[in-house]
Scaffold this motif. Structure first.
Motif, PDB file in Angstrom:
ATOM      1  N   ALA B   3       0.817  -1.209   0.000  1.00  0.00           N
ATOM      2  CA  ALA B   3       0.000   0.000   0.000  1.00  0.00           C
ATOM      3  C   ALA B   3       0.858   1.270   0.000  1.00  0.00           C
ATOM      4  CB  ALA B   3      -0.905  -0.013   1.216  1.00  0.00           C
ATOM      5  N   THR B   4       0.392   2.292  -0.723  1.00  0.00           N
ATOM      6  CA  THR B   4       1.140   3.537  -0.869  1.00  0.00           C
ATOM      7  C   THR B   4       0.775   4.503   0.256  1.00  0.00           C
ATOM      8  OG1 THR B   4       0.714   3.207  -3.199  1.00  0.00           O
ATOM      9  CG2 THR B   4       1.687   5.314  -2.607  1.00  0.00           C
ATOM     10  N   PRO B   5       1.776   5.224   0.812  1.00  0.00           N
ATOM     11  CA  PRO B   5       1.452   6.237   1.830  1.00  0.00           C
ATOM     12  C   PRO B   5       0.481   7.278   1.260  1.00  0.00           C
ATOM     13  CG  PRO B   5       3.821   5.870   1.699  1.00  0.00           C
ATOM     14  CD  PRO B   5       3.215   5.106   0.566  1.00  0.00           C
ATOM     15  N   VAL B  35      -2.188 -10.504  -5.471  1.00  0.00           N
ATOM     16  CA  VAL B  35      -1.865 -11.251  -4.249  1.00  0.00           C
ATOM     17  C   VAL B  35      -0.870 -10.400  -3.454  1.00  0.00           C
ATOM     18  CG1 VAL B  35      -0.886 -13.375  -3.312  1.00  0.00           C
ATOM     19  CG2 VAL B  35      -2.186 -13.438  -5.454  1.00  0.00           C
ATOM     20  N   PRO B  36      -1.239  -9.932  -2.284  1.00  0.00           N
ATOM     21  CA  PRO B  36      -0.310  -9.101  -1.499  1.00  0.00           C
ATOM     22  C   PRO B  36       0.949  -9.893  -1.126  1.00  0.00           C
ATOM     23  CG  PRO B  36      -2.502  -9.157  -0.495  1.00  0.00           C
ATOM     24  CD  PRO B  36      -2.497 -10.176  -1.577  1.00  0.00           C
ATOM     25  N   ASN B  37       2.049  -9.170  -0.926  1.00  0.00           N
ATOM     26  CA  ASN B  37       3.233  -9.909  -0.464  1.00  0.00           C
ATOM     27  C   ASN B  37       3.068 -10.252   1.024  1.00  0.00           C
ATOM     28  OD1 ASN B  37       4.199  -7.755   1.165  1.00  0.00           O
ATOM     29  ND2 ASN B  37       5.063  -6.776  -0.686  1.00  0.00           N
ATOM     30  N   ALA B  38       3.972 -11.126   1.510  1.00  0.00           N
ATOM     31  CA  ALA B  38       3.781 -11.685   2.859  1.00  0.00           C
ATOM     32  C   ALA B  38       3.755 -10.593   3.930  1.00  0.00           C
ATOM     33  CB  ALA B  38       4.874 -12.705   3.151  1.00  0.00           C
ATOM     34  N   ASP B  39       4.627  -9.581   3.795  1.00  0.00           N
ATOM     35  CA  ASP B  39       4.666  -8.511   4.806  1.00  0.00           C
ATOM     36  C   ASP B  39       3.367  -7.714   4.823  1.00  0.00           C
ATOM     37  OD1 ASP B  39       7.087  -9.105   5.739  1.00  0.00           O
ATOM     38  OD2 ASP B  39       8.183  -7.612   4.535  1.00  0.00           O
ATOM     39  N   GLU B  40       2.932  -7.386   3.605  1.00  0.00           N
ATOM     40  CA  GLU B  40       1.696  -6.606   3.484  1.00  0.00           C
ATOM     41  C   GLU B  40       0.529  -7.389   4.097  1.00  0.00           C
ATOM     42  OE1 GLU B  40       0.695  -6.020  -0.588  1.00  0.00           O
ATOM     43  OE2 GLU B  40      -0.958  -4.642  -0.196  1.00  0.00           O
ATOM     44  N   TRP B  41       0.498  -8.679   3.790  1.00  0.00           N
ATOM     45  CA  TRP B  41      -0.612  -9.495   4.274  1.00  0.00           C
ATOM     46  C   TRP B  41      -0.579  -9.672   5.793  1.00  0.00           C
ATOM     47  CZ3 TRP B  41      -5.241 -10.157   3.241  1.00  0.00           C
ATOM     48  CH2 TRP B  41      -5.987 -11.190   3.801  1.00  0.00           C
ATOM     49  N   ARG B  42       0.654  -9.800   6.319  1.00  0.00           N
ATOM     50  CA  ARG B  42       0.785  -9.942   7.775  1.00  0.00           C
ATOM     51  C   ARG B  42       0.206  -8.689   8.454  1.00  0.00           C
ATOM     52  NH1 ARG B  42       5.783 -12.279   8.317  1.00  0.00           N
ATOM     53  NH2 ARG B  42       6.825 -10.266   8.133  1.00  0.00           N
ATOM     54  N   THR B  43       0.493  -7.538   7.870  1.00  0.00           N
ATOM     55  CA  THR B  43      -0.039  -6.287   8.429  1.00  0.00           C
ATOM     56  C   THR B  43      -1.563  -6.260   8.350  1.00  0.00           C
ATOM     57  OG1 THR B  43       1.908  -5.193   7.563  1.00  0.00           O
ATOM     58  CG2 THR B  43       0.095  -3.769   8.246  1.00  0.00           C
ATOM     59  N   PRO B 128      -1.190   7.169  12.110  1.00  0.00           N
ATOM     60  CA  PRO B 128      -0.702   6.507  13.338  1.00  0.00           C
ATOM     61  C   PRO B 128      -1.520   5.255  13.683  1.00  0.00           C
ATOM     62  CG  PRO B 128      -1.312   8.826  13.749  1.00  0.00           C
ATOM     63  CD  PRO B 128      -1.616   8.560  12.332  1.00  0.00           C
ATOM     64  N   ILE B 129      -2.834   5.402  13.740  1.00  0.00           N
ATOM     65  CA  ILE B 129      -3.673   4.191  13.842  1.00  0.00           C
ATOM     66  C   ILE B 129      -4.122   3.915  12.424  1.00  0.00           C
ATOM     67  CG2 ILE B 129      -5.836   3.245  14.750  1.00  0.00           C
ATOM     68  CD1 ILE B 129      -5.441   5.060  17.178  1.00  0.00           C
ATOM     69  N   ASN B 130      -3.642   2.811  11.880  1.00  0.00           N
ATOM     70  CA  ASN B 130      -3.783   2.692  10.427  1.00  0.00           C
ATOM     71  C   ASN B 130      -4.582   1.484   9.946  1.00  0.00           C
ATOM     72  OD1 ASN B 130      -1.971   0.662  10.878  1.00  0.00           O
ATOM     73  ND2 ASN B 130      -0.204   1.773  10.043  1.00  0.00           N
ATOM     74  N   LEU B 131      -5.149   0.703  10.875  1.00  0.00           N
ATOM     75  CA  LEU B 131      -5.858  -0.505  10.463  1.00  0.00           C
ATOM     76  C   LEU B 131      -7.234  -0.577  11.093  1.00  0.00           C
ATOM     77  CD1 LEU B 131      -3.230  -3.348  10.817  1.00  0.00           C
ATOM     78  CD2 LEU B 131      -4.593  -2.926   8.792  1.00  0.00           C
ATOM     79  N   LEU B 132      -8.195  -1.053  10.323  1.00  0.00           N
ATOM     80  CA  LEU B 132      -9.495  -1.361  10.905  1.00  0.00           C
ATOM     81  C   LEU B 132     -10.004  -2.633  10.225  1.00  0.00           C
ATOM     82  CD1 LEU B 132     -11.961   1.106  12.190  1.00  0.00           C
ATOM     83  CD2 LEU B 132     -12.877  -0.872  11.016  1.00  0.00           C
ATOM     84  N   ARG B 133     -10.089  -3.692  11.024  1.00  0.00           N
ATOM     85  CA  ARG B 133     -10.514  -4.978  10.451  1.00  0.00           C
ATOM     86  C   ARG B 133     -11.991  -5.206  10.764  1.00  0.00           C
ATOM     87  NH1 ARG B 133      -5.813  -6.488  13.323  1.00  0.00           N
ATOM     88  NH2 ARG B 133      -4.016  -6.637  11.936  1.00  0.00           N
ATOM     89  N   SER B 134     -12.672  -5.803   9.813  1.00  0.00           N
ATOM     90  CA  SER B 134     -14.083  -6.125  10.039  1.00  0.00           C
ATOM     91  C   SER B 134     -14.284  -7.626   9.834  1.00  0.00           C
ATOM     92  CB  SER B 134     -14.936  -5.320   9.060  1.00  0.00           C
ATOM     93  OG  SER B 134     -16.283  -5.638   9.258  1.00  0.00           O
ATOM     94  N   PRO B 135     -14.191  -8.381  10.927  1.00  0.00           N
ATOM     95  CA  PRO B 135     -14.338  -9.831  10.778  1.00  0.00           C
ATOM     96  C   PRO B 135     -15.788 -10.228  10.543  1.00  0.00           C
ATOM     97  CG  PRO B 135     -13.988  -9.269  13.079  1.00  0.00           C
ATOM     98  CD  PRO B 135     -13.937  -7.984  12.310  1.00  0.00           C
TER      99      PRO B 135
END
Lengths: 328, 365
Positions: B3-5, B35-43, B128-135
């Protein structure tokens, strides 16, 4: 020789939230199982106590004495399907997913004489939602008071007395729609209004199966309204009101499905009407089950309603039966 | 790719789909597939579930293999909090991702778990808070896999997507059809058909329930199988098979349906029988019949739905003129107009063919 084994079933009931801590239900009890008790049955999420405590999952716990050769999966499916149907036929027609989608556990407790040789093994029946709804909670929850649970128990008895488990007809097909539309696959995600409209259309189709034979090709809307109102079985003045309401409901279904609903959407009662499709389906299912075995030859509800137009004795008989219908 | 800043990204993982490339394909403006790379996907995914999935699979230093994802990207613009950005732009991004899912399904058969049923994630790398997951309810299916679904996986090829929107690939053209429909204004009938078609992919629905969804879609598009009228418009109540045949005869190339005539006969006989048994029984034979007929039925709906969308774009933008040509009232229901057009074309294809078939060079698939 087979040994008798006591088995305890712990079945997670997704979406059920208890007002009180514990209550008897259907020969067992319904309870908010503490995390430590759940962790003894589980092998996963041992560090998820905070999430589990927030979710407050409800379990139905049921002891049963069986011989060890019995196929536990089979009785679990039957018992849970019946119990779940009793929950779905609540007046609120809740969207509670089946316990079989979530997690169930069967703990085998051998008799004392075998206690040294047989482990207190746990068989885990983990459904496709795995532990998600147990640990992280259900997106929709319904609160259950002691009265609600007493009504569930009465409905369960009603389903058992009428042997609905053995049905293979319009009623079982209609129950399937009621159940299927509670699965997250039917309502979770997507556009909320479109999802509600879709659920309404599916429930109205099941209502049609119960009220109309395939041969009715003309005057469907009026026939649907008239028959639904007959099943409600009320005073002649109110019957007319109900008939008109069900005609409107069927018309709404037709407008939605064939694409001319822009005016209807602005109706302030639009959402209430969408919810009514499911309420009507629940009512028709309960009535169809009740009527089915109370006439000399069991007939589908639509057949009876059709025959009533030519046979006034039958019509009176049906009215009497419907008047005796318990309010479950 | 990662993902791009300065952007807000919505990840819609397509669990169970197979993608034949490591490259990025464009599905629509602002919508990519890769297909995201492993680092991107881990994030993006990392949770207790990611850990459990890692433990349950073949051990790898990089974690469980990432799935192919639909990724919707927009500029963060003035927003300095992910919640504010999602409040403002999230619904639009979700709608865009859902249309991308529908476009994939309209283009080709094959199954993947509905991303909203599993999990989707918003990611803004520069905040700074950069993720929001919706399970979703089936997120943990990722631990044990979707093999139990027993469905043929969706096979996505990089050549199905676009590298440049000036030369759109076939899935982009299918997406364009949906975009044109949204632009033209919407219709409940079309929305119900799309919704029912999408719900027919339900992971935990029995074949009979999935087939019921498809019959609902057919009802929405074609009216009842024995209907004498749709709204106020009279139709030939014995004409269902011929209308289906006409519709299928003019679907775009790319369909796997063998023969419009045979498919229409099949739908009118075996399809009708299945529909009736779905309404009047709940037995194993109905379930077995529904399972056997499902793929064929879904392909019929896929073809007719693409055509219905095409027609809807015309109807919603030019209904007065079309109604006049069809000799029906302009406030007629869209289903009535579509059925009428099929009856007219069945007698003589003529100049109204453009209403059910894209012009040359504008094929959707």
């Amino acid at each position: 020789m087979t040994a008798s084994i006591r088995r305890t079933l712990y079945a997670h009931l997704p979406g059920v939230r208890l007002d009180n801590a514990d209550a008897p239900l259907a020969g067992g009890r319904i309870t908010r199982l503490p995390f430590d008790d759940w962790a003894r049955l589980e092998s996963e999420f041992e560090f998820a106590q905070r999430e589990y405590d927030n979710s407050q999952p409800t379990f139905w716990v049921w002891d049963r004495l069986t011989d060890d050769a019995e196929d536990s999966d089979r009785w679990v499916v039957k018992e849970l399907t019946e119990l779940h149907t009793a929950f779905l036929l609540d007046h609120r027609v809740p969207l509670l997913p089946s316990p079989l989608l979530s997690s169930c556990y069967i703990q085998h407790i051998p008799p004392p004489e075998y206690a040294d040789t047989i482990n207190f093994a746990v068989k885990r029946l983990i459904g496709p939602a795995e532990r998600e709804l147990v640990v992280y909670g259900d997106p929709l929850t319904y609160s259950y008071s002691a009265e609600h649970l007493a009504a569930v128990a009465r409905r369960l008895q009603f389903l058992r007395d009428n042997k609905t488990w053995e049905f293979n007809d319009e009623i079982s097909a209609a129950i399937r729609v009621l159940e299927e539309t509670t699965r997250p696959d039917s309502w979770y995600g997507g556009d909320l209004v479109v999802t509600q409209v879709h659920g309404f259309v599916r429930c109205m189709a099941a209502c049609e199966w119960l009220l109309l034979p395939d041969e009715v090709k003309t005057d469907i809307t009026q026939t649907f309204g008239r028959r639904a109102a007959t099943v409600i079985n009320t005073s002649p003045e109110r019957k007319q009101q109900y008939e008109q309401y069900f005609i409107e409901l069927y018309r709404l279904r037709s407008h939605l499905i064939h694409g001319n609903a822009s005016k209807i959407r602005s109706d302030p009662q639009f959402e209430e009407k969408l919810a009514s499709g499911r309420v009507l389906l629940r009512y028709l299912i309960m009535s169809a089950i009740y009527v089915r075995n109370r006439l000399p030859a069991p007939s589908p509800l639509w057949q009876l309603l059709h025959d009533c137009t030519r046979d006034h004795n039958l019509e009176n008989r049906l009215r009497t039966i419907l008047a005796d219908r318990p309010n479950l | 790719m990662s993902a791009t800043p300065g952007t807000l990204n919505l990840y819609f993982p397509l669990w169970c789909a197979k993608f034949d490339s490591d490259e990025v394909g464009i599905l629509a403006p602002g919508v990519a597939c890769y297909v995201p790379n492993a680092d991107e996907w881990r994030t993006v995914q990392k949770t207790d579930v990611w850990m459990a999935q890692w433990r349950s699979g073949t051990p790898s230093a990089q974690g469980p293999p990432p799935p192919c994802c639909i990724v919707v990207v927009i500029d963060l613009d003035r927003f300095d909090s992910i919640h504010a950005a999602i409040n403002a732009m999230g619904p639009l991004m979700l709608a865009s991702a859902r249309d991308a899912v529908t476009a994939l399904r309209l283009f080709r058969a094959g199954w993947f778990l509905d991303p909203e049923q599993a999990m989707y994630t918003f990611y803004a790398p520069s905040l700074p808070i950069n993720l929001l997951r919706s399970p979703g309810p089936y997120r943990q299916t990722l631990i044990s896999g979707t093999d139990a679904a027993n469905r043929e996986a969706y096979k996505l090829a990089i050549s199905d997507l676009s590298q440049d929107l000036a030369a759109p690939g076939p899935i982009t053209r299918t997406w364009q059809l949906l975009a044109d429909y949204r632009q033209a204004g919407q219709s409940d009938s079309v929305d119900i058909a799309i919704e029912s078609f999408n719900r027919s992919y339900g992971y935990q629905l029995h074949a009979s329930s999935r087939a019921s969804n498809l019959f609902t879609a057919l009802d929405a598009m074609l009216g009842g199988m024995s209907a004498r009228r749709v709204g106020k418009v009279k139709i030939n109540f014995r004409g269902f098979a011929r209308r289906v045949e006409t519709a299928l005869r003019f679907v775009e190339s790319g369909s796997v349906l063998a023969d419009a005539h045979l498919e229409a006969l099949w739908l009118n006989a075996q399809g009708r029988q299945l529909r009736n048994s779905l309404a009047h029984s709940n037995g194993q034979s109905t379930e077995a019949n529904a399972a056997a007929a499902f793929d064929r039925l879904q392909e019929v709906v896929r073809c007719v739905l693409r055509q219905y969308l095409h027609f809807a774009v015309h109807w919603l933008t030019n209904r007065e003129e079309i109604a006049q040509q069809l000799k029906i009232s302009s406030d007629s229901q869209i289903t009535a107009a579509y059925v009428k057009i099929l009856e007219v074309i069945q007698r003589s294809a003529g100049e109204l063919l453009y209403l059910v078939q894209p012009a040359n060079g504008q094929k959707y698939s």
